[in-house]
Motif scaffolding. Structure first.
Motif, PDB file in Angstrom:
ATOM      1  N   ASN A 312       0.469 -44.230 -37.087  1.00 28.81           N
ATOM      2  CA  ASN A 312      -0.984 -44.201 -37.056  1.00 28.81           C
ATOM      3  C   ASN A 312      -1.528 -45.086 -35.931  1.00 28.81           C
ATOM      4  O   ASN A 312      -2.450 -44.705 -35.203  1.00 28.81           O
ATOM      5  N   ALA A 313      -0.945 -46.265 -35.780  1.00 32.74           N
ATOM      6  CA  ALA A 313      -1.395 -47.175 -34.729  1.00 32.74           C
ATOM      7  C   ALA A 313      -1.153 -46.596 -33.346  1.00 32.74           C
ATOM      8  O   ALA A 313      -1.966 -46.761 -32.432  1.00 32.74           O
ATOM      9  N   ASP A 314      -0.049 -45.892 -33.211  1.00 36.32           N
ATOM     10  CA  ASP A 314       0.273 -45.315 -31.911  1.00 36.32           C
ATOM     11  C   ASP A 314      -0.578 -44.080 -31.616  1.00 36.32           C
ATOM     12  O   ASP A 314      -1.187 -43.967 -30.547  1.00 36.32           O
ATOM     13  N   GLU A 315      -0.660 -43.162 -32.575  1.00 33.15           N
ATOM     14  CA  GLU A 315      -1.275 -41.860 -32.315  1.00 33.15           C
ATOM     15  C   GLU A 315      -2.783 -41.854 -32.488  1.00 33.15           C
ATOM     16  O   GLU A 315      -3.487 -41.088 -31.807  1.00 33.15           O
ATOM     17  N   GLN A 316      -3.315 -42.671 -33.381  1.00 33.08           N
ATOM     18  CA  GLN A 316      -4.752 -42.639 -33.676  1.00 33.08           C
ATOM     19  C   GLN A 316      -5.489 -43.871 -33.152  1.00 33.08           C
ATOM     20  O   GLN A 316      -6.481 -43.751 -32.439  1.00 33.08           O
ATOM     21  N   LEU A 317      -4.997 -45.054 -33.510  1.00 32.48           N
ATOM     22  CA  LEU A 317      -5.652 -46.273 -33.037  1.00 32.48           C
ATOM     23  C   LEU A 317      -5.401 -46.492 -31.548  1.00 32.48           C
ATOM     24  O   LEU A 317      -6.272 -46.961 -30.824  1.00 32.48           O
ATOM     25  N   GLY A 318      -4.196 -46.146 -31.110  1.00 31.96           N
ATOM     26  CA  GLY A 318      -3.880 -46.239 -29.694  1.00 31.96           C
ATOM     27  C   GLY A 318      -3.636 -47.648 -29.192  1.00 31.96           C
ATOM     28  O   GLY A 318      -3.818 -47.917 -28.004  1.00 31.96           O
ATOM     29  N   ASN A 319      -3.183 -48.554 -30.050  1.00 33.38           N
ATOM     30  CA  ASN A 319      -2.995 -49.937 -29.606  1.00 33.38           C
ATOM     31  C   ASN A 319      -1.527 -50.316 -29.429  1.00 33.38           C
ATOM     32  O   ASN A 319      -1.205 -51.496 -29.267  1.00 33.38           O
ATOM     33  N   GLN A 320      -0.641 -49.326 -29.456  1.00 35.97           N
ATOM     34  CA  GLN A 320       0.773 -49.604 -29.224  1.00 35.97           C
ATOM     35  C   GLN A 320       1.146 -49.274 -27.777  1.00 35.97           C
ATOM     36  O   GLN A 320       0.445 -48.535 -27.087  1.00 35.97           O
ATOM     37  N   ILE A 321       2.244 -49.834 -27.342  1.00 32.64           N
ATOM     38  CA  ILE A 321       2.778 -49.587 -26.007  1.00 32.64           C
ATOM     39  C   ILE A 321       4.231 -49.142 -26.165  1.00 32.64           C
ATOM     40  O   ILE A 321       4.814 -49.284 -27.256  1.00 32.64           O
ATOM     41  N   PRO A 322       4.855 -48.592 -25.145  1.00 34.82           N
ATOM     42  CA  PRO A 322       6.239 -48.130 -25.290  1.00 34.82           C
ATOM     43  C   PRO A 322       7.184 -49.196 -25.827  1.00 34.82           C
ATOM     44  O   PRO A 322       8.088 -48.895 -26.629  1.00 34.82           O
ATOM     45  N   GLU A 323       6.991 -50.434 -25.404  1.00 38.20           N
ATOM     46  CA  GLU A 323       7.883 -51.504 -25.846  1.00 38.20           C
ATOM     47  C   GLU A 323       7.793 -51.751 -27.350  1.00 38.20           C
ATOM     48  O   GLU A 323       8.817 -51.915 -28.023  1.00 38.20           O
ATOM     49  N   THR A 324       6.571 -51.807 -27.901  1.00 37.86           N
ATOM     50  CA  THR A 324       6.455 -52.077 -29.334  1.00 37.86           C
ATOM     51  C   THR A 324       6.886 -50.865 -30.156  1.00 37.86           C
ATOM     52  O   THR A 324       7.479 -51.026 -31.230  1.00 37.86           O
ATOM     53  N   ASN A 325       6.616 -49.661 -29.661  1.00 36.37           N
ATOM     54  CA  ASN A 325       7.112 -48.468 -30.357  1.00 36.37           C
ATOM     55  C   ASN A 325       8.636 -48.463 -30.402  1.00 36.37           C
ATOM     56  O   ASN A 325       9.236 -48.130 -31.426  1.00 36.37           O
ATOM     57  N   ARG A 326       9.253 -48.813 -29.287  1.00 37.52           N
ATOM     58  CA  ARG A 326      10.720 -48.789 -29.248  1.00 37.52           C
ATOM     59  C   ARG A 326      11.305 -49.898 -30.107  1.00 37.52           C
ATOM     60  O   ARG A 326      12.335 -49.697 -30.777  1.00 37.52           O
ATOM     61  N   LEU A 327      10.682 -51.070 -30.117  1.00 40.01           N
ATOM     62  CA  LEU A 327      11.169 -52.132 -30.993  1.00 40.01           C
ATOM     63  C   LEU A 327      11.159 -51.696 -32.448  1.00 40.01           C
ATOM     64  O   LEU A 327      12.113 -51.962 -33.193  1.00 40.01           O
ATOM     65  N   GLN A 328      10.082 -51.036 -32.873  1.00 43.29           N
ATOM     66  CA  GLN A 328       9.997 -50.579 -34.258  1.00 43.29           C
ATOM     67  C   GLN A 328      11.085 -49.553 -34.558  1.00 43.29           C
ATOM     68  O   GLN A 328      11.750 -49.619 -35.607  1.00 43.29           O
ATOM     69  N   ALA A 329      11.284 -48.601 -33.646  1.00 44.10           N
ATOM     70  CA  ALA A 329      12.304 -47.578 -33.860  1.00 44.10           C
ATOM     71  C   ALA A 329      13.698 -48.193 -33.866  1.00 44.10           C
ATOM     72  O   ALA A 329      14.548 -47.829 -34.704  1.00 44.10           O
ATOM     73  N   LEU A 330      13.955 -49.120 -32.961  1.00 48.45           N
ATOM     74  CA  LEU A 330      15.259 -49.782 -32.922  1.00 48.45           C
ATOM     75  C   LEU A 330      15.541 -50.541 -34.214  1.00 48.45           C
ATOM     76  O   LEU A 330      16.675 -50.528 -34.724  1.00 48.45           O
TER      77      LEU A 330
END
Length: 395
Positions: A312-330
């Motif tokens: 939700n933060a990535d797709e709707q709020l738009g406050n994530q960056i590639p680094e934080t998305n990848r950290l979460q997935a990792l």
């Protein structure tokens, strides 16, 4: 005198507080320690992190550069001076073991620490105007938030603050959370909700992305835009309905068909539509699911709620960056039970919930995997292991 003020972990609650929504919070076991000593003249402030000492005068602009830590001290002194008059001179020495600009809210911890020390030094709690406005730690958290956002609190007049249009989540966590527990709060006004024990077998690993999330730096406009869009939604709702709801959460609670009405109001503006979806998903779906899961001891369900929050933060709020998305997935790939980015976003940190006995090993493996993919942040990325700690306290 000395005060300790913890940093905070926003488990869930991305950009919900200033719109009256829910947050799931913990104080952490790291923070800022401030020592206040008597002084013959004026205010002097220093930090163990960098050499030098600042000379600050309450009510007089410091002319420090934008983003300087001293601006938070100045804003706090200015507000207390405005609301309570002349302040006794003091020397402030600040020591911190919080990662800077990481989402653990070192800036708000600094404001709270300076305020608590100066309030005690001047016996401000005994003033009639204090007693008329501040009755408990919930009120205190709300007042300290206005030191940053510049708003008036009760009869205590507002001042410019530090330029952020944020809420009181950080200050509430630092003053009102409980050791060993995650606590749900709602805001505007602040109300404490359910507290859930986090068993000792579980710990949080926080990975600092190495991408700075300074609310006084380059991310300020993006941070404030999320707040302004939420305010715009509430204003559009009031214009369409003739109501006077103060924040988005009030509009949603006003009628069982309010969400449908808000969606219609936002339909012609993709940005408003996404902001509405982001708020509703985080505050009304992800957080209730997470609290229910924790109460039941269902950590897999808690992990799914955290995954929803991250998407939700990535797709709707738009406050994530590639680094934080990848950290979460990792984190999830490496076996974390739950993980999500937190804080203002546009950089910052990600938490992972893991078993305490393997937390340090997980932290090392997580950081190594991340740096292998993002070598440019090798010098600035880091990890810490933490558990929910107690609130601010005088030492």
């Amino acid at each position: 005198m000395k005060w300790f003020v913890p940093g905070r972990l926003e488990v869930l609650g991305k950009h919900t507080d200033y719109a009256g929504g829910r947050s799931l919070l913990a104080a952490v076991d790291r923070g800022i320690t401030i020592t206040l000593e008597d002084s013959d003249k004026g205010f002097r402030a220093s930090t163990t992190a960098v050499p030098g000492e600042l000379e600050l005068t309450p009510g007089t602009p410091s002319e420090l550069p934008k983003g300087h830590w001293g601006n938070y001290v100045q804003a706090t002194l200015d507000r207390l001076h405005l609301n309570f008059g002349e302040l006794k001179p003091a020397r402030l020495v600040i020591d911190s073991n919080l990662p800077l600009a990481s989402g653990m809210s070192s800036s708000s911890a600094l404001v709270v620490a300076v305020a608590l020390a100066v309030i005690d030094h001047n016996d401000i709690r005994e003033r009639a105007e204090w007693k008329a406005n501040i009755h408990d730690d919930i009120d205190l958290a709300g007042y300290m938030a206005t030191m940053e956002n510049g708003l008036t609190f009760g009869t205590l007049e507002g001042l410019r603050g530090v330029g952020t249009f944020g809420g009181s989540e950080d200050h509430t966590a630092m003053l009102c959370c409980h050791e060993g527990k995650l606590t749900e709060f709602t805001f505007c006004p602040i109300e404490e909700g359910t507290s859930v024990d986090l068993p000792a077998e579980w710990s949080f690993v926080v990975a600092v992305s190495g991408v700075l999330a300074e609310k006084t730096g380059s991310a300020l406009e993006s941070y404030n835009n999320a707040s302004l869009r939420a305010r715009e939604l509430a204003e559009a709702w009031n214009d369409a309905t003739g109501r006077e709801d103060a924040v988005l959460a009030d509009a949603l609670a006003s009628d069982e068909d309010a969400l449908e009405g808000l969606r219609a109001i936002a339909a012609s503006d993709e940005g408003l539509t996404k902001r509405l979806t982001a708020f509703v998903t985080e505050s009304e779906v992800a957080i209730p699911q997470a609290v229910k899961a924790l109460q039941a001891g269902d950590f897999e369900a808690f992990g799914r709620a955290a995954d929803l929050s991250q998407r939700n933060a990535d797709e709707q709020l738009g406050n994530q960056i590639p680094e934080t998305n990848r950290l979460q997935a990792l984190a999830r790939e490496l076996g974390a039970t739950a993980s999500a980015g937190f804080g203002a976003g546009f950089g910052g940190s990600v938490w992972a919930l893991v078993k305490t006995e393997g937390a340090t090993a997980f932290a090392d493996k997580w950081l190594a995997a991340y740096v292998a993919e993002y070598p440019k942040v090798a010098e600035t990325a880091s990890t810490i292991v933490t558990r929910p700690g107690g609130p601010a306290r005088r030492l």
